[in-house]
Design a protein around this motif. Structure first.
Motif, mmCIF file in Angstrom:
data_model
loop_
_atom_site.group_PDB
_atom_site.id
_atom_site.type_symbol
_atom_site.label_atom_id
_atom_site.label_comp_id
_atom_site.label_asym_id
_atom_site.label_seq_id
_atom_site.Cartn_x
_atom_site.Cartn_y
_atom_site.Cartn_z
ATOM 1 N N HIS A 114 0.906 -3.672 3.859
ATOM 2 C CA HIS A 114 2.358 -3.463 3.885
ATOM 3 C C HIS A 114 2.675 -2.054 3.350
ATOM 4 O O HIS A 114 2.533 -1.814 2.155
ATOM 5 C CB HIS A 114 2.939 -4.606 3.033
ATOM 6 N N PRO A 115 3.068 -1.135 4.257
ATOM 7 C CA PRO A 115 3.249 0.268 3.835
ATOM 8 C C PRO A 115 4.539 0.512 3.055
ATOM 9 O O PRO A 115 5.607 0.081 3.468
ATOM 10 C CB PRO A 115 3.318 1.035 5.166
ATOM 11 N N ILE A 116 4.385 1.234 1.965
ATOM 12 C CA ILE A 116 5.553 1.599 1.153
ATOM 13 C C ILE A 116 5.493 3.080 0.855
ATOM 14 O O ILE A 116 4.504 3.555 0.271
ATOM 15 C CB ILE A 116 5.537 0.854 -0.200
ATOM 16 N N GLU A 117 6.544 3.782 1.236
ATOM 17 C CA GLU A 117 6.614 5.186 0.795
ATOM 18 C C GLU A 117 7.155 5.188 -0.624
ATOM 19 O O GLU A 117 8.192 4.593 -0.907
ATOM 20 C CB GLU A 117 7.528 6.017 1.705
ATOM 21 N N ARG A 118 6.437 5.856 -1.497
ATOM 22 C CA ARG A 118 6.814 5.928 -2.915
ATOM 23 C C ARG A 118 7.122 7.368 -3.267
ATOM 24 O O ARG A 118 6.734 8.294 -2.541
ATOM 25 C CB ARG A 118 5.648 5.425 -3.775
ATOM 26 N N THR B 76 0.866 -1.190 0.000
ATOM 27 C CA THR B 76 0.000 0.000 0.000
ATOM 28 C C THR B 76 0.897 1.233 0.000
ATOM 29 O O THR B 76 1.760 1.381 0.865
ATOM 30 C CB THR B 76 -0.924 -0.014 1.224
ATOM 31 N N TYR B 77 0.664 2.071 -0.961
ATOM 32 C CA TYR B 77 1.584 3.180 -1.215
ATOM 33 C C TYR B 77 1.100 4.500 -0.618
ATOM 34 O O TYR B 77 -0.092 4.763 -0.541
ATOM 35 C CB TYR B 77 1.754 3.367 -2.729
ATOM 36 N N TYR C 113 6.065 6.189 -8.338
ATOM 37 C CA TYR C 113 5.975 4.868 -7.712
ATOM 38 C C TYR C 113 7.321 4.143 -7.585
ATOM 39 O O TYR C 113 7.363 2.934 -7.460
ATOM 40 C CB TYR C 113 4.920 3.979 -8.415
ATOM 41 N N ASN C 114 8.420 4.901 -7.621
ATOM 42 C CA ASN C 114 9.683 4.308 -7.198
ATOM 43 C C ASN C 114 9.635 4.208 -5.682
ATOM 44 O O ASN C 114 9.140 5.127 -5.011
ATOM 45 C CB ASN C 114 10.871 5.190 -7.623
ATOM 46 N N VAL C 115 10.173 3.108 -5.140
ATOM 47 C CA VAL C 115 10.114 2.915 -3.695
ATOM 48 C C VAL C 115 11.127 3.837 -3.012
ATOM 49 O O VAL C 115 12.305 3.848 -3.362
ATOM 50 C CB VAL C 115 10.405 1.438 -3.333
ATOM 51 N N VAL C 116 10.645 4.630 -2.060
ATOM 52 C CA VAL C 116 11.542 5.490 -1.273
ATOM 53 C C VAL C 116 11.926 4.741 0.005
ATOM 54 O O VAL C 116 13.096 4.617 0.334
ATOM 55 C CB VAL C 116 10.863 6.839 -0.944
#
Ligand code: V47
Ligand code: SF4
Length: 397
Positions: free
Chosen positions: A363-367, A66-67, A371-374
């Protein structure tokens, strides 16, 4: 049961309507559904059915990911030459005393407030006024890039572009090419509302048409820019208008592939010319996210904008096809609070966003904007002794 087993179980249910069973089978086979099937989903699909289909697609594409991003907004003006009936935000030229109109330095002051903060995006949107013309934005984009080159500028919508390019006597392509050279990186999804003229003429009669909106996105895609698309739902439109809207987006996406994210925007009815139109329920919000996920088979992402629908509904939406909940915002947008959204000062720290996502088992993802993963927050433990600014954005007075 996992998402695939749930879909299988649903398809094997003998009591399932035959039309809905056919659509569920199509989803399992990754086949595109038709316009009529889209309408049928709205008419016949209950919340559970739609959730099973949408979540199957969501998990096939993204699993539990989840972004979100770290962003802030600049709203250069709340004065507007247009007269959208649903808008609680704009102050017409004649109500100027209640409005603000920033100059380039005022906008740069906001950019500079974030100098030491790990934001990746500035989202610029607001009203339309003659002074904020092509050269105004060209100057701002250039200054912003010179000051902070890595900050992604997601700026303006076809509503502003149509107005300023026409005044500058430039084609959509020429205008966008010029602003891209000045620093514009991508375009947010606003201004789409409902494309069909039956509805558009009633709620947004004097701004760019559906065809102009779509053409400006198409030209941006030709220039290699990525853009988003929204749909303002839950007012006077019928279900088939929503499918018509998504169908036009799906067709353009087939041609260009330039859209990243679809963002349904729930109509809020406070203090606007459509205050007599009731807001739809949370169940309808979730059904709508789900239908969007099913219909828009060529869009990577569906976003729930938490500042508009509330944190709780944003969490729920993650089981109905949504994989993105926008960003930290830092209380820099007024569009929704003025229209009656629960969040009157929308701001969330990174920690709060991460916990909101984790609390519903995702599952948290900072983008970044593209939408590149930070940062992948799957195993990150927040430590008390880390400086707050490492996780959270400051409150700006
Ligand atoms: O175009 C205005 C909507 C939009 C109301 O691309 C209203 O990442 C509901 O487009 N009720 C602007 N909606 C915001 C927008 C946006 C927001 C977040 C992320 C992105 C993105 C784009 O707000 C307008 C209009 O459709 N809006 N008034 C209202 N009363
Ligand atoms: Fe102006 Fe946008 Fe409001 Fe329409 S929605 S009146 S274009 S600020």
């Amino acid at each position: 049961m996992n998402a695939e087993q749930k879909l299988g179980f649903l398809i094997n249910n003998r009591n399932l309507d035959t039309d809905l069973k056919r659509i569920a089978e199509k989803v399992r086979e990754s086949e595109r559904i038709t316009f009529d099937e889209g309408v049928l989903l709205y008419e016949k699909g209950d919340l559970n059915y739609l959730g099973v289909l949408a979540n199957y697609i969501r998990e096939k594409r993204h699993g539990d990911k989840t972004y979100f991003n770290r962003n802030f907004h600049i709203e250069p003006t709340n004065v507007c030459v247009y007269d959208c009936k649903f808008c609680s935000y704009s102050r017409m030229i004649k109500q100027r005393e209640e409005g603000w109109e920033m100059d380039v330095e005022g906008m740069m002051d906001i950019v500079r407030r974030y100098d030491d903060e790990p934001v990746t995006e500035v989202h610029i949107t607001g009203g339309v006024v003659p002074k904020q013309n092509l050269e105004f934005y060209a100057e701002f984009f250039k200054k912003c890039k010179a000051h902070r080159p890595e900050l992604h500028i997601k700026g303006l919508t076809p509503v502003e572009y149509y107005y300023i390019f026409k005044k500058a006597k430039l084609s959509h392509y020429e205008g966008l090419r010029y602003l891209q050279a000045c620093g514009l990186d991508s375009m947010p999804g606003g201004g789409a509302e409902i494309f069909h003229s039956d509805v558009r003429e009633k709620i947004a009669h004097d701004k760019c048409t559906a065809e102009q909106w779509l053409d400006i996105h198409e030209q941006a895609h030709k220039l290699g820019m990525h853009t988003n698309a929204t749909m303002l739902y839950g007012h006077i439109e019928e279900f088939w208008h929503r499918i018509d809207h998504m169908d036009r987006l799906r067709q353009l996406q087939d041609r260009t592939g330039g859209f990243q994210t679809f963002i349904p925007l729930k109509f809020r009815n406070k203090d606007n010319q459509m205050s007599d139109v009731p807001e739809v329920s949370v169940v309808e919000d979730l059904r709508n996210y789900a239908v969007a996920r099913i219909y828009l088979d060529n869009f990577d992402h569906v976003k729930a904008y938490w500042a508009m629908i509330s944190r709780d509904t944003a969490q729920l939406s993650l089981a109905y096809g949504v994989d993105d909940i926008d960003g930290t915002l830092d209380d820099t947008t007024k569009i929704y609070s003025m229209a009656g959204a629960e969040e009157q000062n929308p701001a969330m720290s990174t920690k709060e966003l991460v916990e909101l996502i984790r609390n519903v088992g995702r599952h948290p993802i900072e983008r970044d904007t593209l939408y590149n993963v930070v940062t992948d927050y799957k195993d990150v433990v927040f430590e008390e002794d880390k400086p707050a600014k490492y996780y959270a954005l400051p409150v700006v007075n």
